[in-house]
Design a protein around this motif. Structure first.
Motif, PDB file in Angstrom:
ATOM      1  N   UNK A  40       0.818  -1.219   0.000  1.00 50.06           N
ATOM      2  CA  UNK A  40       0.000   0.000   0.000  1.00 50.06           C
ATOM      3  C   UNK A  40       0.851   1.267   0.000  1.00 50.06           C
ATOM      4  N   UNK A  41       2.104   1.153   0.429  1.00 42.75           N
ATOM      5  CA  UNK A  41       2.937   2.354   0.460  1.00 42.75           C
ATOM      6  C   UNK A  41       3.228   2.859  -0.954  1.00 42.75           C
ATOM      7  N   UNK A  42       2.986   1.999  -1.962  1.00 47.74           N
ATOM      8  CA  UNK A  42       3.161   2.439  -3.364  1.00 47.74           C
ATOM      9  C   UNK A  42       2.107   3.479  -3.752  1.00 47.74           C
ATOM     10  N   UNK A  43       1.058   3.611  -2.911  1.00 52.55           N
ATOM     11  CA  UNK A  43      -0.067   4.481  -3.279  1.00 52.55           C
ATOM     12  C   UNK A  43       0.189   5.956  -2.964  1.00 52.55           C
ATOM     13  N   UNK A  44       1.302   6.271  -2.316  1.00 49.11           N
ATOM     14  CA  UNK A  44       1.564   7.676  -1.981  1.00 49.11           C
ATOM     15  C   UNK A  44       3.039   8.022  -2.205  1.00 49.11           C
ATOM     16  N   UNK A  45       3.288   9.324  -2.389  1.00 47.99           N
ATOM     17  CA  UNK A  45       4.668   9.814  -2.498  1.00 47.99           C
ATOM     18  C   UNK A  45       5.249  10.123  -1.137  1.00 47.99           C
ATOM     19  N   UNK A  46       4.378  10.134  -0.133  1.00 52.14           N
ATOM     20  CA  UNK A  46       4.853  10.520   1.194  1.00 52.14           C
ATOM     21  C   UNK A  46       5.323   9.302   1.982  1.00 52.14           C
ATOM     22  N   UNK A  47       5.981   9.579   3.096  1.00 51.61           N
ATOM     23  CA  UNK A  47       6.531   8.481   3.896  1.00 51.61           C
ATOM     24  C   UNK A  47       5.435   7.769   4.691  1.00 51.61           C
ATOM     25  N   UNK A  48       5.463   6.454   4.670  1.00 47.54           N
ATOM     26  CA  UNK A  48       4.566   5.663   5.505  1.00 47.54           C
ATOM     27  C   UNK A  48       5.430   4.935   6.522  1.00 47.54           C
ATOM     28  N   UNK A  49       5.040   5.063   7.798  1.00 46.77           N
ATOM     29  CA  UNK A  49       5.820   4.415   8.872  1.00 46.77           C
ATOM     30  C   UNK A  49       5.031   3.242   9.419  1.00 46.77           C
ATOM     31  N   UNK A  50       5.628   2.080   9.335  1.00 49.03           N
ATOM     32  CA  UNK A  50       4.941   0.877   9.808  1.00 49.03           C
ATOM     33  C   UNK A  50       5.649   0.342  11.052  1.00 49.03           C
ATOM     34  N   UNK A  51       4.841  -0.004  12.047  1.00 49.04           N
ATOM     35  CA  UNK A  51       5.386  -0.612  13.262  1.00 49.04           C
ATOM     36  C   UNK A  51       4.988  -2.081  13.323  1.00 49.04           C
ATOM     37  N   UNK A  52       5.670  -2.830  14.114  1.00 49.20           N
ATOM     38  CA  UNK A  52       5.436  -4.267  14.317  1.00 49.20           C
ATOM     39  C   UNK A  52       5.490  -5.050  12.999  1.00 49.20           C
ATOM     40  N   UNK A  53       6.507  -4.749  12.217  1.00 47.96           N
ATOM     41  CA  UNK A  53       6.725  -5.502  10.974  1.00 47.96           C
ATOM     42  C   UNK A  53       7.600  -6.712  11.321  1.00 47.96           C
ATOM     43  N   UNK A  54       7.120  -7.932  11.065  1.00 48.03           N
ATOM     44  CA  UNK A  54       7.921  -9.098  11.464  1.00 48.03           C
ATOM     45  C   UNK A  54       9.146  -9.257  10.571  1.00 48.03           C
ATOM     46  N   UNK A  55      10.233  -9.703  11.180  1.00 41.00           N
ATOM     47  CA  UNK A  55      11.444  -9.973  10.388  1.00 41.00           C
ATOM     48  C   UNK A  55      11.387 -11.410   9.892  1.00 41.00           C
ATOM     49  N   UNK A  56      10.712 -11.561   8.772  1.00 38.97           N
ATOM     50  CA  UNK A  56      10.598 -12.893   8.166  1.00 38.97           C
ATOM     51  C   UNK A  56      10.958 -12.752   6.692  1.00 38.97           C
TER      52      UNK A  56
END
Ligand code: UD1
Length: 435
Positions: free
Chosen positions: A31-47
């Motif tokens: 979904x971050x492809x949908x904007x030019x602005x920064x999206x900050x995601x938390x709790x992203x698993x390291x997999x």
């Protein structure tokens, strides 16, 4: 190729925190492809699946930086970028198809390699394609790629012929930037779909009916940056709870929403495990015998297909015969033959598996064939007597964060061993699961 060496039997006991949901983090990244602005995601698993999608996003011009523990910040790196998802990336992970909707909505064109077959039955993307066509896209299939073009997308009414999780997510991501209103019917209601919808709303999208089978999307001109915490991984959590019941242990999985696990918790309680909600988490323990209970997989809020293999491992230790019906995917019983090598008695008949229990499990060399099948073998190994080698655990690494560390913290005797397989000549049945 890494493998696990597991010594059993050992009861799992203690507290473990659920990681962020892989299946929610993947669409969030797309979904971050949908904007030019920064999206900050938390709790992203390291997999590994997340690493794979990050590689694909980097190819598409989307930069990502680690923002500290479990945090990812994504924004376009600048410069014109390709809008294709090549075979080399898609073949290792079917969820790469999630870039189709956002790329089309944002850039008017996308070209994504068809995911192809995998170890878990035939998995077409016809519903993704039909939905994008309904939004006004022109779709061509050539050289193994799906090529979609639409200078503008227009709102429409579309009913999914099959309930599809990533199909719903793809259409949602395309519809948020379409002209006018889109009504999507027979949508998947999985918590991961709702989590994506909440992120899109935080980015400025207008979506009604989140969590319901009909989603109404009012298209907007543009989306902006946002910050979002990914939900807990209900499948990972369910795996550890099933492990507690299977090994006669006592595990509290912290920091998750019990309502996301409703069907599993009901079933677990029926089998004789004690299930309780405690301190923002779920605890499962077992002291006495387990009872056999039938299970049928279904889209949410039904019993998840992603826990079917682990539940089968549990039923090998229950009194009586349990019939497990897999309705979501064909050919998703490959773990049955491996469980049988450890002593389980399982008869397969099309979509049905009949598990005769309890049977004494003993350690053996077994082969992981896909992500969730691998988890069921690990659970069975914890309950089996002696040493089990679980080969090809790269499948596990796709979706379980630090599984051996988490299991060790619960008392499991699990060791990751790098290098050659125990039986190098062996080939895995249906090798190459892409889920
Ligand atoms: C997602 C999950 C996966 C889970 C599955 C079902 C992600 C990244 N993966 O996979 O872990 O097992 O949901 O809960 O979220 N189908 C069609 N046509 C389509 C799309 C799907 O016939 O266009 C069929 C599939 O073959 C399958 C069923 O629909 O039989 C469900 O598949 P779907 O929900 O799409 O699974 P995924 O989204 O790939």
């Amino acid at each position: 190729m890494d493998r696990f060496r597991i010594e059993g039997p050992t009861p799992l006991r203690g507290t473990v925190r659920a990681s962020g949901a892989k299946n929610a983090a993947l669409p969030a990244l797309a979904a971050t492809l949908l904007t030019d602005e920064e999206v900050r995601l938390r709790r992203v698993p390291r997999v590994r699946d997340i690493a794979t999608l990050r590689r694909l996003l980097a190819h598409l011009g989307q930069g990502s930086i680690e923002g500290g523990a479990e945090r990812l910040h994504l924004a376009p790196a600048g410069a014109a970028s390709p809008d294709d998802a090549p075979y080399e990336l898609v073949k290792t992970m079917r969820a790469s198809v999630l870039v189709l909707g956002p790329l089309l909505a944002r850039r008017g064109h996308a070209r994504v390699s068809l995911p192809g077959g995998c170890a878990i039955g035939v998995r077409p993307i016809d519903q993704h394609v039909a939905g994008l066509e309904a939004l006004g896209a022109r779709v061509a299939l050539d050289h193994g790629y799906v090529d979609v073009t639409a200078p503008r997308l227009s709102g429409c009414r579309f009913r999914f012929a099959t309930v599809t999780v990533t199909g719903t997510e793809n259409l949602l991501m395309a519809a948020v930037l379409a002209d006018g209103t889109t009504v999507l019917e027979n949508c998947a209601r999985e918590p991961e779909v709702s989590d994506l919808a909440r992120l899109l709303v935080a980015m400025g999208a207008e979506i009604e009916g989140i969590g319901e089978a009909t989603l109404i999307v009012h298209g907007v001109e543009a989306l902006h940056g946002a910050e979002h915490a990914v939900i807990a991984d209900r499948i990972e959590a369910g795996t550890y709870l099933l492990g507690a019941a299977l090994t006669g242990g006592d595990v509290l999985v912290e920091d998750l929403r019990p309502e996301d696990l409703g069907a599993l918790l009901e079933l677990l309680a029926e089998t004789g495990a004690e299930v309780s909600l405690e301190g923002g988490g779920v605890r499962a323990r077992r002291a006495g015998a387990l009872r056999s209970r039938d299970a049928e997989t279904a889209p949410f809020p039904g019993f998840p297909t992603d826990l079917q293999a682990q539940y089968m491992a549990l039923m090998t230790q229950a009194e009586g015969v349990s019939t497990i019906c897999e309705t979501v995917f064909e050919n998703r019983f490959q773990h049955a033959a491996e469980l049988a090598r450890m002593g389980a008695e399982i008869r397969l008949d099309g979509r049905f598996a009949r598990v005769h229990g309890p049977r004494r499990l003993s350690g053996a060399t077994v082969m992981a064939t896909d992500l969730r099948a691998s988890a069921s073998l690990v659970l069975a190994a914890l309950a089996a007597e002696g040493t089990t080698w679980v080969e090809r655990i790269y499948h596990l690494d796709r979706g379980y964060e630090r599984m051996e560390e988490k299991l060790r913290a619960l008392g499991g005797r699990v060791e990751r061993v790098a290098g050659e397989e125990t039986s190098p000549g062996a080939t895995a049945p249906g090798e190459g699961g892409t889920r």
